[in-house]
Scaffold this active site. Structure first.
Site, mmCIF file in Angstrom:
data_model
loop_
_atom_site.group_PDB
_atom_site.id
_atom_site.type_symbol
_atom_site.label_atom_id
_atom_site.label_comp_id
_atom_site.label_asym_id
_atom_site.label_seq_id
_atom_site.Cartn_x
_atom_site.Cartn_y
_atom_site.Cartn_z
ATOM 1 N N GLY A 24 -11.314 113.542 30.125
ATOM 2 C CA GLY A 24 -12.033 114.771 30.402
ATOM 3 C C GLY A 24 -13.053 115.116 29.331
ATOM 4 O O GLY A 24 -14.035 115.806 29.603
ATOM 5 N N VAL A 28 -14.620 106.128 25.940
ATOM 6 C CA VAL A 28 -14.294 105.229 24.837
ATOM 7 C C VAL A 28 -14.825 103.839 25.168
ATOM 8 O O VAL A 28 -14.642 103.342 26.282
ATOM 9 C CB VAL A 28 -12.773 105.165 24.585
ATOM 10 C CG1 VAL A 28 -12.471 104.255 23.400
ATOM 11 C CG2 VAL A 28 -12.217 106.561 24.327
ATOM 12 N N ASP A 141 -2.557 117.725 20.912
ATOM 13 C CA ASP A 141 -2.747 117.139 22.244
ATOM 14 C C ASP A 141 -1.989 115.817 22.357
ATOM 15 O O ASP A 141 -2.540 114.794 22.783
ATOM 16 C CB ASP A 141 -4.237 116.931 22.538
ATOM 17 C CG ASP A 141 -4.517 116.684 24.024
ATOM 18 O OD1 ASP A 141 -3.644 117.007 24.856
ATOM 19 O OD2 ASP A 141 -5.600 116.166 24.341
#
Length: 359
Positions: A24, A28, A141
């Site tokens: 989101g 990468v 996270d």
């Protein structure tokens, strides 16, 4: 932006070769660092973040802090910069997939993760979190997609600091992104309150629950419903979903998922220690325990070792134990500040108040 518009582009010293994944917040890529002739991973954030100069300052500050971390289970950060409106961070390339991929593979085979594999993975992740927390860095996270796996099966935690850098960005609301991932967010995160390392421990508990039961403790199709569950609803007991799971291992999960941070493990290393002991108590491991020190083998010593009874399962524990070695239950919590104390403490090691004794 086209999905492949950066392929072949050079960002600083890094030539983008191929996309490895997309989330989101960022994409990468596998890239080649030309000046050192090595392959690296480059995480590139969407261009609107580079337009927020306050965010850029936070991003650079967090990148500098994370780059100081040196731990075998934390991804190494090599560089962070901005190039033509692209903020990017350069990391070691870990190409063995993710814990999310591993869980998806198990689910496709209608299997659950073996408790020994879970112990190996989660004790290493707890070690990484303990180290980071000691440096004053909270992840915020922790989730399976942020657990990279190398080809030897070693878990490597990535994306430290990204959530904190994002926290103050006005673009989050406008772009529909959030800080943290609702399925793994602690009650205090869901309430928008201050967080510390115990929020990461909660997320670790959610992942352990998921790994050993095959499902998340809370499921919903919207954030308010998930947040409500994390804040108010008790999670299902792991044994209700996986009856084969040993109760001692289940108790480790339950303790990590306590609503009140003071009732969870206070350090990730406490959780790792409880998980190690719970797994080593399983019958399947009995034949493998002879290599460790057997402290109670000498009958002449037993009477001289003070033992403390767990108020939950009545198991006997050594004096310096903070969590029951059989079920993981806190042995001597402070009712004033919530700190977990060794079983033989008469006064809280954190606030100094007298402790209620179970014995």
């Amino acid at each position: 932006m086209q999905q492949d518009d950066l392929i072949g582009v050079t960002l600083g010293n890094y030539k983008i070769l191929a996309q490895l994944g997309q989330g989101g917040m960022a994409r990468v890529y596998r890239a080649h660092q030309e000046n050192l002739d090595r392959e690296v991973a480059v995480k590139v954030l969407p261009p609107w973040f580079a337009a927020d100069r306050n965010f850029v300052e936070r991003f650079n500050l967090e990148a500098r802090l994370i780059a100081r971390l040196s731990h075998p289970n934390i991804v190494t950060v090599h560089d962070a910069d901005e190039y033509h409106g692209h903020l990017y961070i350069v990391m070691q390339l870990v190409d063995g997939g993710t814990l999310k991929l591993r869980l998806d593979q198990l689910q496709a085979l209608n299997q659950l993760m073996d408790v020994l594999e879970a112990k190996r993975i989660f004790t290493q992740l707890a070690s990484a979190l303990s180290y980071a927390h000691e440096q004053g860095i909270i992840h915020r996270d922790v989730k399976p997609v942020n657990v990279l796996m190398d080809r030897a099966g070693r878990p490597i935690l990535s994306d430290f600091g990204i959530a904190k850098a994002l926290a103050g960005s006005k673009e989050l609301t406008r772009q529909g992104a959030g800080v943290g991932t609702p399925e793994y967010m602690s009650p205090e995160q869901c309430q928008g309150g201050p967080v510390d390392g115990r929020a990461d421990i909660y997320a670790l508990g959610v992942m352990l629950f998921e790994s050993l039961t095959g499902r998340l403790p809370f499921m919903a199709d919207n954030y308010p419903a998930l947040a409500h569950s994390h804040i108010y609803e008790p999670p299902p007991h792991p044994n209700a979903i996986n009856p084969a799971l040993d109760p001692a291992v289940s108790q480790v999960i339950i303790t990590a998922l306590m609503k009140n941070p003071a009732h969870r493990y206070q350090q990730a290393s406490d959780m790792a220690e409880a998980l190690e002991r719970a797994v080593h108590s399983l019958p399947v491991d009995t034949g493998q325990r002879g290599s460790g020190p057997l402290e109670y083998n000498d009958p002449s010593r037993v009477a001289t070792i003070p033992l403390f009874t767990c108020p939950n399962c009545r198991h006997f524990n050594k004096a310096q134990t903070r969590f029951c070695t059989a079920c993981g239950f806190p042995l001597n919590p402070c009712r004033i500040c919530g700190a977990q104390n060794p079983a033989n403490n008469r006064f809280c090691s954190k606030c100094g108040q007298p402790l209620h004794k179970h014995q």
